[in-house]
Each structure stands twice: as C-alpha cells, then as structure tokens.
Write an enzyme that holds these catalytic residues in place. Structure first.
Site, short mmCIF file in Angstrom:
data_model
loop_
_atom_site.label_atom_id
_atom_site.label_comp_id
_atom_site.label_asym_id
_atom_site.label_seq_id
_atom_site.Cartn_x
_atom_site.Cartn_y
_atom_site.Cartn_z
N ASP A 151 2.82 -0.52 -4.45
CA ASP A 151 3.84 -1.45 -3.62
C ASP A 151 5.12 -1.02 -3.40
O ASP A 151 5.88 -1.65 -3.19
CB ASP A 151 3.91 -2.93 -4.09
CG ASP A 151 2.63 -3.48 -4.32
OD1 ASP A 151 1.76 -3.33 -3.45
OD2 ASP A 151 2.45 -4.13 -5.32
N GLY A 163 6.31 0.68 -0.76
CA GLY A 163 6.53 0.69 0.60
C GLY A 163 6.09 1.75 1.18
O GLY A 163 6.59 2.53 2.10
N LYS A 164 4.81 2.15 0.81
CA LYS A 164 4.13 3.48 1.45
C LYS A 164 3.83 3.20 2.81
O LYS A 164 3.72 4.50 3.40
CB LYS A 164 2.77 3.54 0.63
CG LYS A 164 3.17 4.30 -1.03
CD LYS A 164 1.87 4.78 -1.56
CE LYS A 164 0.81 3.37 -2.17
NZ LYS A 164 1.44 2.50 -3.01
N GLY A 165 3.40 1.86 2.93
CA GLY A 165 3.07 1.80 4.33
C GLY A 165 4.06 2.35 5.65
O GLY A 165 3.48 3.17 6.49
N GLY A 206 -3.32 -2.57 0.29
CA GLY A 206 -3.25 -3.25 1.74
C GLY A 206 -1.55 -3.19 2.03
O GLY A 206 -0.73 -2.93 1.47
N HIS A 207 -1.78 -2.83 3.48
CA HIS A 207 -0.31 -2.87 4.06
C HIS A 207 -0.51 -3.01 5.45
O HIS A 207 -1.49 -3.08 6.23
CB HIS A 207 0.48 -1.46 3.75
CG HIS A 207 -0.02 -0.15 4.55
ND1 HIS A 207 -0.99 0.67 3.97
CD2 HIS A 207 0.19 -0.14 6.15
CE1 HIS A 207 -1.14 1.46 4.90
NE2 HIS A 207 -0.51 1.20 6.04
N GLN A 221 -2.05 2.44 -4.40
CA GLN A 221 -1.59 2.02 -5.70
C GLN A 221 -0.34 3.06 -6.28
O GLN A 221 0.10 3.62 -5.06
CB GLN A 221 -2.72 1.90 -6.72
CG GLN A 221 -3.60 0.84 -6.40
CD GLN A 221 -4.69 1.14 -5.68
OE1 GLN A 221 -5.31 1.96 -5.58
NE2 GLN A 221 -5.08 0.00 -4.93
N THR A 267 -5.64 0.32 -12.55
CA THR A 267 -6.70 0.33 -11.67
C THR A 267 -7.88 1.44 -12.12
O THR A 267 -7.49 2.00 -13.07
CB THR A 267 -6.32 0.63 -10.23
OG1 THR A 267 -7.54 0.16 -9.47
CG2 THR A 267 -5.85 2.11 -9.88
N VAL A 288 -2.34 -8.19 -0.37
CA VAL A 288 -3.50 -8.56 -0.70
C VAL A 288 -3.94 -9.88 -1.32
O VAL A 288 -4.63 -10.82 -0.75
CB VAL A 288 -4.40 -7.66 -1.38
CG1 VAL A 288 -5.85 -8.04 -1.67
CG2 VAL A 288 -4.44 -5.96 -0.57
N ASP A 314 18.13 -0.95 0.91
CA ASP A 314 18.86 -2.18 1.68
C ASP A 314 19.01 -3.09 0.58
O ASP A 314 19.68 -4.08 0.60
CB ASP A 314 18.39 -2.31 2.91
CG ASP A 314 17.12 -2.70 3.01
OD1 ASP A 314 16.37 -1.77 2.70
OD2 ASP A 314 16.64 -3.68 3.43
#
Ligand code: IMP
Length: 422
Positions: free
Chosen positions: A13, A15-17, A40-41, A222, A237, A298, A331
């Site tokens: 999580d 912020g790879k998306g 999930g993103h 992940q 995982t 997710v 930010d």
C-alpha cells in the site's frame, strides 16, 4: 524507459497505483509477476473508478499489452468479474495475455484460507482471505491447477479428480464442504470460454519483446516486508514482491532489468498482524491515517500507521538493487509536529541497523529516531526547489541514508501533483 520494475519497499500500500499508472502510460507492456487478487488499486478512467485486483494497470490503454505472468496466482472466476466490469466501463479492446503456467485459485483455496486463519485464533496472520497462501501451497505440492489446463479439458477433468481426492480429505477433516470434481470442472469450462483466447506462453512473448526493445513495466504487488523469504515471517504473503522475483515469476533473464523503482511512503503503514517497530498508537497515528485515507482497497481494513523506518527501507533497497525511490504521500506529512524518522533499532540495550529474522527479537526492537522540523507547501508545487528547506531536509536524509535518489515525489492524488527529478 526499457525494462522497469516497480516494487513496494515497505509493507504494501505504498501508493504504487499512481506511480504505476504514470509509468504504464510510457510502456508497451505491463506485467504482473507475483501475488494475486490480494492486491488492489483504484484507477480513474472516463470519470469512473475501477478497483483493479488481478488485471495489470495498462488495461485501459488499447495500445498496451497486459500480461499476467507465471508467478501470479489467478482466481479465474474473479478475473471474469473484473473483465466484465472493465467491459461495462466501455473498454472492449483491451489486450490481455495470461500465462499458461500461472496457477489458478480454486474455490476450496478460499475456504482453506479462512479455516487456517480460524485455527490460528490469536496468532492469525490477518490474510486477505483470497486463497493466496493455499494456492501457492498446492503449487509447491505439485497438485495445482494451471491456466493452461483450461485449454485441455480431458486433462483438466482427470487432474481435478486426483487433486480433489487430497483436497476433499483435508476439507472434510476441517469440517468444510467437499467439492465435486465434475461440478467444478463444469464451472471452470464456463470461465474458460471467456479466458481461453488470452491464455498463451507469456515467457516466449516476453523474451521476444525484450529482443524487440519494447518498453516493459513489471508491476509488483504488496511490499518487500511481506516477502515470504525476507519479510516478517510468518506475517507475510506467500510470494516475493521484489525485483528479485521478476526473472522467476515471468521467465526473463535477470540481466534484462534496467531500472528498479522502489515505491516508499513518506511514513509507514501495515495491514494484518506482525511486528511494526515504528507503529504509532496515539493521536498522531490517527491523524496520519485520516489524512492519508489509510483504509484497505481490498479489505477496507484500517491500516496501522507509523513513522518512516529507514532500517526497513535501506535493507529493501539494497536487497532488490533499487535504482531510484518514488516517495509517495509526502503531502500527508504537511504540518505534522513531532516529525521523526527511524534510523536504527535498540535491541536489548544494543543499537542495531538490521532486521532480525527472529520474530521475537524484532518485536522487542525499539526505534531510534532523528527529529525533523515541520513543513508545509502548496498543493500545486511543481518543483523540488519550491519546497521549504525543512521538507528538503526530510528527503535529503532519506537519500543520504539509503544512497538512492528520490526521483519521483508524489504530493497529491492527481497525476499533476508529481514532482520529477530526472
Ligand atoms: P495474503 O496475501 O492474503 O495471504 O495475506 C498475508 C499478509 O499480507 C496479510 O498481513 C495481508 O494483510 C498482507 N497483504 C496481502 N496483500 C496486501 C496488499 O496488497 N497490501 C498490503 N498488505 C497486503
């Protein structure tokens, strides 16, 4: 850009998306090489939000070929739902290739994931309950069902009969419902109708693409602290989310990788159980959670929040050969008083700069911090130079400590709110 890997440098999580979308737009091919629909993103396309789980991030761009490679575990039923969602959103001309070697998550894997967790009672891993671990177990036990099996109905039927002999025994012993091989076969044949045109030898395809100098983006899911070998085992995982696994999970040679972009949040989060030395249990943690919208895509679980941990970051960058850092959610740290970065641990009175393999030792590690001055900057800051000195100091410390430059700095969810330092 040529062959680039994106990897999460913390507990997922990161912020790879956003960074993946950004880099995917410059790619010919986007590849998922490990994990499954535990990732999930959310991507915004045509003013609609799509939650991608197994589909690679280039799916909305007709000119990008999206590959689900060997190392992924794929839930064929969920993939059909995901594909239908994308089609309903008006994307009908997508390019998708599914490795014939990738393993399929079967309905019994989901049942077993839930059952194993219940048996662990207060020692739960906190899995996403998507059947990821049980599917990788069957892969290693050499009784997995692979995507290519969907193309060979006779073989699939025989395989299901053999596999279900073992699985039903296990399901029965756990008090779970058993599966009828014919019934499961019929269900799989139904999804095969939609998926079979996408299933092929993606090793062959990717190696040819490398020879043809295509721009390829490998999209990690992940984060490296969840790596089955080097994460906080067993609170991990069941795959390896780093660049180290790209060659194995996709069948390309290690030397083909040109760049490794490590995505790192400006602070740290984790979902699920397991040690987390810099975790904050106070109002500041709550504040960062709210400002950063730290709730799972997710599972919608509230994420645990803590200060940035450079012991974790440096180890992961070194291990995976990261060539640059993309620092995200910077930010969120605006106007945070009592800002700190962890640069070492104290274990039984001794200062250490590594991650102990022993869970007990890691749980006893206390973070050693350096303090930083609070900072603020405008939403529309365009360059690194415009940032206040206090913000620059925070970033410079990360770079000096890890020896890797922050080349991408994300200061908001919009694509424009990205500062590039190339
Ligand atoms: P599993 O991957 O569902 O087996 O879950 C194992 C551990 O990895 C749990 O702690 C999950 O919360 C964590 N995990 C799995 N996928 C993600 C992810 O995409 N982001 C963050 N944590 C994840």
């Amino acid at each position: 850009m040529s062959v680039v890997v994106i990897e999460g440098a913390q507990w997922g999580d990161e912020g790879k998306g956003k960074i993946t979308d950004f880099l995917a737009s410059k790619s010919d091919i986007v590849v998922r090489f490990q994990g499954g629909n535990n990732a999930g993103h959310t991507i915004c396309f045509n003013n609609k939000k799509f939650a991608l789980r197994s589909l690679p991030s280039g799916i909305f761009n007709e000119s990008i070929v999206n590959v689900i490679a060997d190392g992924v575990v794929l839930n064929p039923f969920m993939l059909v739902d995901e594909i239908n969602e994308v089609k309903e959103g008006g994307i009908t001309n997508f390019n998708l290739l599914i490795s014939n070697r990738c393993h399929l998550i079967m309905p019994y894997h989901l049942d077993l994931d839930g059952a194993y967790e219940s048996l662990l009672s207060d020692k739960k891993i906190g899995t996403t309950k998507k059947g990821i671990g049980p599917c990788y177990i069957d892969k290693a036990a050499r009784r997995g069902i692979r995507a290519g099996d969907l193309l060979e109905p006779k073989f699939l039927k025989e395989k299901l009969e053999t596999t279900l002999k073992v699985k039903n025994l296990e399901l029965r012993s756990l008090g779970l419902k058993e599966y009828d091989p014919i019934d499961l076969y019929n269900k799989l044949m139904k999804v095969a109708e939609l998926l079979k045109e996408h299933i092929c030898d993606t090793n062959y395809y990717l190696n040819k693409a490398i020879k043809d100098n295509k721009n390829i983006l490998f999209e990690g899911a992940q984060g490296m602290m969840l790596d089955i070998d080097r994460g906080t085992y067993p609170y991990v995982t069941s795959s390896s989310p780093s660049s180290n696994y790209v060659p194995q999970g996709s069948g390309i040679p290690p030397k083909a990788i040109d760049e490794v972009v490590a995505i790192c949040k400006a602070y740290t989060t984790r979902v699920g159980e397991g040690p987390f030395p810099t975790e904050l249990f106070n109002e500041l943690g709550d504040k960062i959670r709210e400002k950063g919208h730290e709730y799972g895509t997710v599972t919608h679980r509230a994420r645990r929040v803590g200060y940035l941990d450079l012991v974790v970051l440096r180890r992961n960058l070194e291990m995976s050969g990261a060539t640059e850092i993309a620092l995200t959610l910077f930010d969120v740290l605006r106007n945070i008083k009592d800002l700190k970065i962890c640069y070492a641990y104290k274990l039984d009175g001794k200062i250490i700069d590594y991650i102990p393999a022993s869970l007990d030792e890691y749980s006893r590690c206390e973070p050693v911090y350096k303090d930083f001055e609070p900072f603020d900057f405008k939403d529309d800051t365009k360059t690194f130079e415009e940032l206040p000195i206090e913000a620059k100091n925070y970033i410079k410390y990360i770079e000096d400590f890890t020896g890797v430059k922050v080349k991408i700095l994300s200061i908001g969810s919009d694509r424009e709110q990205t500062i590039l330092r190339y």
